[in-house]
Design an enzyme around this catalytic site. Structure first.
Site, PDB file in Angstrom:
ATOM      1  N   SER A  10       0.849  -1.198   0.000  1.00 31.12           N
ATOM      2  CA  SER A  10       0.000   0.000   0.000  1.00 31.12           C
ATOM      3  C   SER A  10       0.873   1.232   0.000  1.00 31.12           C
ATOM      4  CB  SER A  10      -0.891   0.009   1.232  1.00 31.12           C
ATOM      5  OG  SER A  10      -1.405   1.320   1.422  1.00 31.12           O
ATOM      6  N   HIS A  35      -1.153  -1.163  -4.403  1.00 28.51           N
ATOM      7  CA  HIS A  35      -2.420  -0.872  -3.711  1.00 28.51           C
ATOM      8  C   HIS A  35      -2.509   0.634  -3.462  1.00 28.51           C
ATOM      9  CE1 HIS A  35      -5.910  -1.992  -1.240  1.00 28.51           C
ATOM     10  NE2 HIS A  35      -5.501  -1.083  -0.365  1.00 28.51           N
ATOM     11  N   ASP A  37      -4.700   3.670  -1.996  1.00 28.46           N
ATOM     12  CA  ASP A  37      -5.760   3.966  -1.028  1.00 28.46           C
ATOM     13  C   ASP A  37      -6.329   5.372  -1.223  1.00 28.46           C
ATOM     14  OD1 ASP A  37      -6.006   1.610   0.664  1.00 28.46           O
ATOM     15  OD2 ASP A  37      -3.945   2.039   1.278  1.00 28.46           O
ATOM     16  N   MET A  39      -9.071   8.101   0.055  1.00 30.90           N
ATOM     17  CA  MET A  39      -9.919   8.451   1.213  1.00 30.90           C
ATOM     18  C   MET A  39     -10.483   9.858   1.010  1.00 30.90           C
ATOM     19  SD  MET A  39      -7.604   7.030   4.345  1.00 30.90           S
ATOM     20  CE  MET A  39      -6.620   5.536   4.198  1.00 30.90           C
ATOM     21  N   HIS A  68      -8.387   1.190  -4.004  1.00 31.82           N
ATOM     22  CA  HIS A  68      -9.286   0.908  -2.874  1.00 31.82           C
ATOM     23  C   HIS A  68      -9.986   2.213  -2.522  1.00 31.82           C
ATOM     24  CE1 HIS A  68      -9.483  -0.333   1.688  1.00 31.82           C
ATOM     25  NE2 HIS A  68     -10.678  -0.251   1.136  1.00 31.82           N
ATOM     26  N   MET A  70     -12.095   4.249  -0.406  1.00 32.95           N
ATOM     27  CA  MET A  70     -12.734   4.422   0.905  1.00 32.95           C
ATOM     28  C   MET A  70     -13.457   5.763   0.873  1.00 32.95           C
ATOM     29  SD  MET A  70      -9.563   2.934   3.141  1.00 32.95           S
ATOM     30  CE  MET A  70      -8.450   3.221   1.782  1.00 32.95           C
ATOM     31  N   MET A 139     -11.376  -5.961   5.188  1.00 31.35           N
ATOM     32  CA  MET A 139     -10.575  -5.069   6.026  1.00 31.35           C
ATOM     33  C   MET A 139     -10.298  -5.778   7.354  1.00 31.35           C
ATOM     34  SD  MET A 139      -9.952  -2.494   4.197  1.00 31.35           S
ATOM     35  CE  MET A 139      -8.951  -1.745   5.493  1.00 31.35           C
ATOM     36  N   GLY A 144      -8.773   3.748   7.248  1.00 33.04           N
ATOM     37  CA  GLY A 144      -8.478   5.158   7.459  1.00 33.04           C
ATOM     38  C   GLY A 144      -7.003   5.441   7.708  1.00 33.04           C
ATOM     39  N   GLY A 146      -2.788   3.732   8.054  1.00 33.84           N
ATOM     40  CA  GLY A 146      -1.807   2.663   8.001  1.00 33.84           C
ATOM     41  C   GLY A 146      -1.262   2.398   9.391  1.00 33.84           C
ATOM     42  N   GLY A 147      -0.583   1.285   9.542  1.00 31.64           N
ATOM     43  CA  GLY A 147       0.139   1.005  10.780  1.00 31.64           C
ATOM     44  C   GLY A 147      -0.708   0.560  11.956  1.00 31.64           C
ATOM     45  N   ASP A 177      -6.569  -6.634   4.056  1.00 31.78           N
ATOM     46  CA  ASP A 177      -5.931  -5.309   4.141  1.00 31.78           C
ATOM     47  C   ASP A 177      -5.968  -4.801   5.583  1.00 31.78           C
ATOM     48  OD1 ASP A 177      -5.050  -2.717   3.741  1.00 31.78           O
ATOM     49  OD2 ASP A 177      -6.713  -2.124   2.432  1.00 31.78           O
ATOM     50  N   GLY A 178      -4.780  -4.605   6.139  1.00 28.16           N
ATOM     51  CA  GLY A 178      -4.678  -3.988   7.462  1.00 28.16           C
ATOM     52  C   GLY A 178      -3.903  -4.843   8.439  1.00 28.16           C
ATOM     53  N   GLY A 179      -2.753  -4.360   8.863  1.00 29.21           N
ATOM     54  CA  GLY A 179      -1.963  -5.058   9.879  1.00 29.21           C
ATOM     55  C   GLY A 179      -1.321  -6.342   9.396  1.00 29.21           C
ATOM     56  N   GLY A 199       1.218  -2.257   3.951  1.00 27.40           N
ATOM     57  CA  GLY A 199       1.683  -0.876   3.843  1.00 27.40           C
ATOM     58  C   GLY A 199       2.927  -0.651   4.668  1.00 27.40           C
ATOM     59  N   SER A 200       2.742  -0.530   5.976  1.00 27.34           N
ATOM     60  CA  SER A 200       3.895  -0.233   6.836  1.00 27.34           C
ATOM     61  C   SER A 200       4.907  -1.372   6.843  1.00 27.34           C
ATOM     62  CB  SER A 200       3.415   0.091   8.253  1.00 27.34           C
ATOM     63  OG  SER A 200       2.524  -0.887   8.721  1.00 27.34           O
TER      64      SER A 200
HETATM   65  C1  DX5 Z   1      -6.163   1.358   5.644  1.00 27.88           C
HETATM   66  C2  DX5 Z   1      -5.739   1.127   4.212  1.00 27.88           C
HETATM   67  C3  DX5 Z   1      -4.646   0.151   4.107  1.00 27.88           C
HETATM   68  C4  DX5 Z   1      -3.368   0.566   4.808  1.00 27.88           C
HETATM   69  C5  DX5 Z   1      -2.747  -0.675   5.339  1.00 27.88           C
HETATM   70  O1  DX5 Z   1      -7.363   2.004   5.708  1.00 27.88           O
HETATM   71  O2  DX5 Z   1      -6.829   0.667   3.416  1.00 27.88           O
HETATM   72  O3  DX5 Z   1      -4.387  -0.220   2.765  1.00 27.88           O
HETATM   73  O4  DX5 Z   1      -2.466   1.260   4.016  1.00 27.88           O
HETATM   74  O5  DX5 Z   1      -1.634  -0.317   6.090  1.00 27.88           O
HETATM   75  P1  DX5 Z   1      -0.898  -1.385   7.025  1.00 27.88           P
HETATM   76  O6  DX5 Z   1      -0.437  -2.499   6.136  1.00 27.88           O
HETATM   77  O7  DX5 Z   1       0.231  -0.577   7.586  1.00 27.88           O
HETATM   78  O8  DX5 Z   1      -1.891  -1.830   8.047  1.00 27.88           O
HETATM   79 ZN    ZN Z   2      -6.381  -0.303   1.407  1.00 28.96          ZN
END
Ligand code: DX5
Ligand code: ZN
Length: 223
Positions: A10, A35, A37, A39, A68, A70, A139, A144, A146-147, A177-179, A199-200
């Site tokens: 991401s 990916h 994102d 928002m 993606h 959002m 999700m 909303g 990352g990290g 997606d997420g963590g 992402g992170s």
């Molecule tokens: C969160 C995003 C994710 C985010 C994931 O709302 O949709 O794509 O970047 O970040 P990590 O991998 O750090 O959880």
């Molecule tokens: Zn995403």
């Protein structure tokens, strides 16, 4: 049927001042998708990037751009992202009053149609749109930021979605997606995910190629 694992870093965690170079770096580092994102400050609190940035970075990779959305009213964004070079366009079930129509709209531009579910939204809410769904995005954090930490209660949802797709004979990707990182990826892959957003875990690493490979290897060994 579960496919070979796709790794989709991401760019939310990239250095936005050098976004083109950051995308080229994950491309060179062996990612499968990028990916992206989006928002809107309404569906989720932050505002990030739109179709103009998608157009601007399109030439930095030949790999699929996995958008993606959002955002509320995502159908208003489909044409512009299709023209900006997106390959996959994913909308949130929670943001679509007429979800089937929105997914068909995405497909009408020749793009892959994805539907995403927040952690609290049941898998059963998309059972009746699988005929026009190319990707299901679960999700595993509240969207909303990352990290954030992976919500382990979502693992059962991954299993449930894998079963639902297999029962329906759907070959849609099951993306999470997420963590997702080296500590959580085995749990996610073993439950049946075949596309992993990170992402992170990628952009926070010194060596993007190694981070991508480590996540991929752990996923493949677990599934
Ligand atoms: C969160 C995003 C994710 C985010 C994931 O709302 O949709 O794509 O970047 O970040 P990590 O991998 O750090 O959880
Ligand atoms: Zn995403």
């Amino acid at each position: 049927m579960k496919k070979d694992t796709v790794i989709a870093p991401s760019i939310l965690s990239a250095d936005f001042a050098r976004l083109g170079e950051e995308i080229k770096a994950i491309d060179d580092g062996g990612c499968d998708w990028v990916h992206f994102d989006v928002m809107d400050g309404s569906f989720v609190p932050p505002i990030t990037i739109g179709d103009n940035i998608c157009s601007a970075i399109r030439s930095y990779t030949d790999k699929p751009i996995d958008v993606h959305l959002m955002v509320n009213h995502p159908d208003t964004q489909v044409e512009s992202f299709a023209k900006a070079g997106a390959d996959i366009i994913t909308v949130h079930q929670e943001a679509c009053v007429h979800l089937e129509r929105t997914l068909q709209l995405i497909r009408s531009y020749g793009k892959k149609a994805g539907v995403s579910l927040n952690p609290s939204t049941p898998v059963s809410t998309i059972k009746n749109v699988l005929h026009c769904t190319d990707l299901v995005l679960l999700m595993s954090v509240n969207p909303g930021y990352g990290g954030q930490s992976y919500i382990h209660a979502v693992t059962d949802k991954i299993r449930e979605a894998r079963q639902m797709l297999d029962d329906a004979g759907s070959d849609a990707w099951l993306e999470v997606d997420g963590g997702v990182n080296i500590k959580t990826v085995e749990e996610v892959a073993a439950a049946g995910a075949d596309a992993l957003v990170a992402g992170s875990a990628v952009y926070g690493a010194n060596d993007y190629a190694k981070a991508i490979k480590d996540i991929r290897d752990l996923a493949n060994n677990a599934s």
